[in-house]
Design a protein around this motif. Structure first.
Motif, PDB file in Angstrom:
ATOM      1  N   LYS A   7       0.829  -1.204   0.000  1.00 30.07           N
ATOM      2  CA  LYS A   7       0.000   0.000   0.000  1.00 30.07           C
ATOM      3  C   LYS A   7       0.866   1.257   0.000  1.00 30.07           C
ATOM      4  CE  LYS A   7      -3.669   2.382   2.545  1.00 30.07           C
ATOM      5  NZ  LYS A   7      -4.561   2.367   3.733  1.00 30.07           N
ATOM      6  N   SER A   8       1.965   1.238   0.754  1.00 33.15           N
ATOM      7  CA  SER A   8       2.871   2.395   0.787  1.00 33.15           C
ATOM      8  C   SER A   8       3.492   2.632  -0.583  1.00 33.15           C
ATOM      9  CB  SER A   8       3.977   2.163   1.825  1.00 33.15           C
ATOM     10  OG  SER A   8       3.430   2.085   3.127  1.00 33.15           O
ATOM     11  N   LEU A   9       3.840   1.544  -1.279  1.00 32.68           N
ATOM     12  CA  LEU A   9       4.404   1.670  -2.621  1.00 32.68           C
ATOM     13  C   LEU A   9       3.379   2.246  -3.593  1.00 32.68           C
ATOM     14  CD1 LEU A   9       6.384  -1.685  -2.804  1.00 32.68           C
ATOM     15  CD2 LEU A   9       7.374   0.614  -2.766  1.00 32.68           C
ATOM     16  N   GLU A  10       2.122   1.831  -3.468  1.00 39.41           N
ATOM     17  CA  GLU A  10       1.067   2.374  -4.322  1.00 39.41           C
ATOM     18  C   GLU A  10       0.918   3.881  -4.108  1.00 39.41           C
ATOM     19  OE1 GLU A  10      -2.259   0.053  -3.168  1.00 39.41           O
ATOM     20  OE2 GLU A  10      -1.791  -1.630  -4.492  1.00 39.41           O
ATOM     21  N   GLU A  11       0.964   4.308  -2.845  1.00 36.49           N
ATOM     22  CA  GLU A  11       0.849   5.734  -2.543  1.00 36.49           C
ATOM     23  C   GLU A  11       2.033   6.515  -3.102  1.00 36.49           C
ATOM     24  OE1 GLU A  11       0.471   5.748   1.662  1.00 36.49           O
ATOM     25  OE2 GLU A  11      -1.658   5.210   1.651  1.00 36.49           O
ATOM     26  N   LEU A  12       3.228   5.926  -3.040  1.00 34.01           N
ATOM     27  CA  LEU A  12       4.414   6.583  -3.594  1.00 34.01           C
ATOM     28  C   LEU A  12       4.333   6.679  -5.112  1.00 34.01           C
ATOM     29  CD1 LEU A  12       7.179   5.019  -1.337  1.00 34.01           C
ATOM     30  CD2 LEU A  12       6.406   7.391  -1.323  1.00 34.01           C
ATOM     31  N   MET A  13       3.686   5.681  -5.747  1.00 36.07           N
ATOM     32  CA  MET A  13       3.455   5.763  -7.194  1.00 36.07           C
ATOM     33  C   MET A  13       2.539   6.926  -7.522  1.00 36.07           C
ATOM     34  SD  MET A  13       2.986   1.881  -8.553  1.00 36.07           S
ATOM     35  CE  MET A  13       4.397   0.851  -8.928  1.00 36.07           C
ATOM     36  N   GLU A  14       1.473   7.085  -6.755  1.00 35.49           N
ATOM     37  CA  GLU A  14       0.527   8.170  -7.000  1.00 35.49           C
ATOM     38  C   GLU A  14       1.198   9.532  -6.871  1.00 35.49           C
ATOM     39  OE1 GLU A  14      -3.123   8.014  -4.839  1.00 35.49           O
ATOM     40  OE2 GLU A  14      -3.217   5.828  -4.903  1.00 35.49           O
ATOM     41  N   LYS A  15       2.184   9.632  -5.978  1.00 36.09           N
ATOM     42  CA  LYS A  15       2.840  10.908  -5.718  1.00 36.09           C
ATOM     43  C   LYS A  15       4.077  11.119  -6.582  1.00 36.09           C
ATOM     44  CE  LYS A  15       1.088  11.227  -0.998  1.00 36.09           C
ATOM     45  NZ  LYS A  15       0.179  12.345  -1.324  1.00 36.09           N
ATOM     46  N   GLY A  16       4.320  10.208  -7.536  1.00 34.02           N
ATOM     47  CA  GLY A  16       5.405  10.412  -8.487  1.00 34.02           C
ATOM     48  C   GLY A  16       6.791  10.110  -7.943  1.00 34.02           C
ATOM     49  N   ILE A  17       6.893   9.371  -6.820  1.00 38.25           N
ATOM     50  CA  ILE A  17       8.193   9.012  -6.251  1.00 38.25           C
ATOM     51  C   ILE A  17       8.698   7.703  -6.833  1.00 38.25           C
ATOM     52  CG2 ILE A  17       9.432   8.463  -4.117  1.00 38.25           C
ATOM     53  CD1 ILE A  17       8.614  11.356  -4.271  1.00 38.25           C
ATOM     54  N   VAL A  18       7.793   6.739  -6.988  1.00 38.83           N
ATOM     55  CA  VAL A  18       8.115   5.398  -7.490  1.00 38.83           C
ATOM     56  C   VAL A  18       7.347   5.144  -8.764  1.00 38.83           C
ATOM     57  CG1 VAL A  18       7.909   2.911  -6.967  1.00 38.83           C
ATOM     58  CG2 VAL A  18       8.597   4.511  -5.172  1.00 38.83           C
ATOM     59  N   LYS A  19       7.938   4.377  -9.673  1.00 39.46           N
ATOM     60  CA  LYS A  19       7.227   3.998 -10.884  1.00 39.46           C
ATOM     61  C   LYS A  19       7.530   2.542 -11.228  1.00 39.46           C
ATOM     62  CE  LYS A  19      10.795   5.487 -14.200  1.00 39.46           C
ATOM     63  NZ  LYS A  19      11.087   6.359 -15.381  1.00 39.46           N
ATOM     64  N   ALA A  20       6.625   1.938 -11.997  1.00 40.62           N
ATOM     65  CA  ALA A  20       6.855   0.597 -12.537  1.00 40.62           C
ATOM     66  C   ALA A  20       7.398   0.763 -13.945  1.00 40.62           C
ATOM     67  CB  ALA A  20       5.552  -0.187 -12.559  1.00 40.62           C
ATOM     68  N   GLN A  21       8.335  -0.069 -14.317  1.00 35.16           N
ATOM     69  CA  GLN A  21       8.943   0.048 -15.650  1.00 35.16           C
ATOM     70  C   GLN A  21       9.061  -1.307 -16.298  1.00 35.16           C
ATOM     71  OE1 GLN A  21      12.916   1.666 -15.044  1.00 35.16           O
ATOM     72  NE2 GLN A  21      13.792  -0.386 -15.005  1.00 35.16           N
ATOM     73  N   GLU A  22       9.150  -1.281 -17.636  1.00 40.68           N
ATOM     74  CA  GLU A  22       9.405  -2.508 -18.376  1.00 40.68           C
ATOM     75  C   GLU A  22      10.841  -2.951 -18.086  1.00 40.68           C
ATOM     76  OE1 GLU A  22       7.290  -4.198 -20.162  1.00 40.68           O
ATOM     77  OE2 GLU A  22       5.670  -2.765 -19.784  1.00 40.68           O
ATOM     78  N   SER A  23      11.014  -4.234 -17.832  1.00 44.56           N
ATOM     79  CA  SER A  23      12.356  -4.706 -17.514  1.00 44.56           C
ATOM     80  C   SER A  23      12.477  -6.178 -17.823  1.00 44.56           C
ATOM     81  CB  SER A  23      12.674  -4.435 -16.043  1.00 44.56           C
ATOM     82  OG  SER A  23      13.902  -5.011 -15.673  1.00 44.56           O
ATOM     83  N   SER A  24      13.690  -6.608 -18.103  1.00 44.80           N
ATOM     84  CA  SER A  24      13.959  -8.032 -18.338  1.00 44.80           C
ATOM     85  C   SER A  24      14.513  -8.686 -17.085  1.00 44.80           C
ATOM     86  CB  SER A  24      14.993  -8.180 -19.480  1.00 44.80           C
ATOM     87  OG  SER A  24      16.184  -7.478 -19.158  1.00 44.80           O
TER      88      SER A  24
END
Length: 473
Positions: A455-472
């Motif tokens: 949940k903390s990671l989701e909130e950080l995504m909303e606030k532009g601190i963390v993002k998910a990226q394409e990766s191998s």
């Protein structure tokens, strides 16, 4: 009008761009690639990729325009000699042309101050009539009744559609901001408004309206009933309205840049407003960049007709084709409507143009929708972040940690800081959780702790601190 440092990136290399600068500074510099970006009149950042080349191209266009207008003025002055019965009219017309040309020359001089010392000729930009069209100045800031009704009707419709999001979406980007009126109207409701345009004339005029009025001439030689309406002096002003409006205008972050390569961080904007602009570029090109700068849950609002100011017919869509295109880019359709309004209305003209403007609102899906966190995404920091620790000394007091790097400063716990440190390099969610459990000696069976971290990671995504990226990975 100040520079929003936490939003800015270098359009050349993508590195964080520090917009803070001394009062007398003439440019801002990227610390990574060392590219220098001019500050037009010390205020408006010129944030194009390869700025030296672009400023030479603009300079060439304005120089050609000024030369052309001087010849035009000479021709009109000769008309006054050849047709003495209309001499006074042609004298007024020549005066109006000179006045308008002098305003454009001031823009030219503001660019000339930033030409590289060893300047080479660049092919001037073409098809840039928009950038010297003063009709936008008349519509936005002349205060004439017909123009006020037109622009306020547009602004009211936009604000009504965005009304439910005032508190949850505080930052707004206005594409093709022009002379800035829509941005200022939005600034009455939203905490931060960024205005982006590619025209030095628009930015120059908006900047000067902060300090006083601008005079120019509205020249309309066709479709007029009265000669007095063919050449008319206009005064544009913000200060003559009210103190609140000028204070709002001074808070607008006005940037010169390319809408297909915006000088803004990933996920830095809550709302993107595209009024009379969505049809300037092929939709796929524009949406790719809009998707980048909007945060998850962010909104895109379109207003205007679909006139298409480009020649590629394969990219010209009907309104009912937009929804699946937006869905492809991860947007949900919220609402749409139409609004009939005039377009650069001149009551004395024989031509009264109006648009049946199409307006819609779409929302970028949350990164965490539909169990994406259960799909073990690769996570990383959205941008470089810094932090400072505050709090009283003592065993029984946990410090406050102020985090800088998202859309605004954020207070986090020491535990959350350790989680962020684990993302110094891209890492899969499951590996991140495993490292976290090991670091704090927590057993994997503690599902409540796992939910708390996710949940903390989701909130950080909303606030532009963390993002998910394409990766191998």
């Amino acid at each position: 009008m100040y520079i929003p440092s936490r939003f800015l990136i270098c359009p050349t290399c993508g590195h964080f761009l520090d917009g803070h600068h001394p009062i007398e500074a003439s440019h801002i510099t990227c610390e990574k690639c060392k590219t220098k970006y001019p500050l037009i009149e010390g205020r408006v950042p010129f944030l194009f990729d390869r700025p030296d080349k672009v400023i030479r191209q603009f300079h060439g266009y304005y120089r050609n325009y000024v030369d052309h207008e001087k010849k035009h003025e000479s021709k009109v002055e000769q008309f006054g000699v050849d047709f003495p019965e209309r001499r006074s009219f042609y004298q007024l017309l020549a005066k109006g042309l000179r006045k308008n040309r002098s305003l454009v020359e001031q823009v030219l001089q503001s660019l000339q101050a930033h030409l590289p010392e060893k300047s080479i000729d660049e092919e001037p930009l073409d098809k840039m009539a928009y950038t010297t069209d003063l009709s936008y100045l008349m519509r936005d800031w002349s205060g004439e009744k017909a123009h006020e009704e037109e622009v306020l009707k547009t602004a009211k419709s936009i604000l009504e559609m965005l009304g439910p999001y005032y508190d949850s979406h505080p930052s707004v980007l206005v594409l093709g901001a022009g002379m800035g009126r829509i941005a200022v109207e939005l600034g009455e409701q939203f905490r931060e408004v960024v205005a982006l345009d590619n025209s030095p004339t628009m930015a120059y005029c908006f900047n000067h309206l902060m300090k006083g009025s601008l005079s120019f001439y509205d020249i309309q030689l066709k479709r007029t009933f009265h000669q007095s309406e063919m050449v008319k002096e206009i005064k544009a002003s913000i200060k003559d309205r009210n103190d609140d409006l000028i204070m709002t205008a001074q808070r607008i972050h006005y940037l010169l840049g390319n809408a297909l390569n915006m000088p803004l961080k990933d996920g830095s904007m809550d709302i993107v407003v595209s009024a009379y602009f969505t049809d300037v570029f092929p939709l796929d090109l524009l949406l790719e960049e809009v998707d980048r700068v909007l945060r998850p849950g962010g909104l895109f609002l379109h207003f205007g007709p679909l006139e298409y100011h480009f020649s590629d017919e394969s990219a010209m869509y009907a309104a009912d084709e937009f929804r699946p295109i937006f869905a492809k880019y991860g947007f949900d359709w919220i609402t749409e409507t139409t609004l009939e309004n005039t377009n650069f209305c001149r009551p004395s003209s024989m031509l009264q143009q109006s648009y049946k403007n199409w307006q819609f609102l779409a929302q970028k899906r949350m990164v965490t929708d539909k169990g994406s966190m259960q799909k073990n995404p690769c996570l990383c920091l959205a941008d470089a972040i810094t932090y400072k620790v505050e709090g009283p000394l003592g065993k029984h007091h946990d410090p406050s940690i102020i985090l800088y790097g998202g859309r605004e400063p954020l207070t986090i716990t020491p535990v959350l800081l350790e989680i962020l440190k684990l993302m110094s390099n891209p890492i899969r969610l499951e590996q991140l959780l495993a490292d976290f459990f090991h670091l704090f000696e927590i057993t994997k069976e503690e599902t409540e702790t796992r939910k708390m971290v996710v949940k903390s990671l989701e909130e950080l995504m909303e606030k532009g601190i963390v993002k998910a990226q394409e990766s191998s990975l």
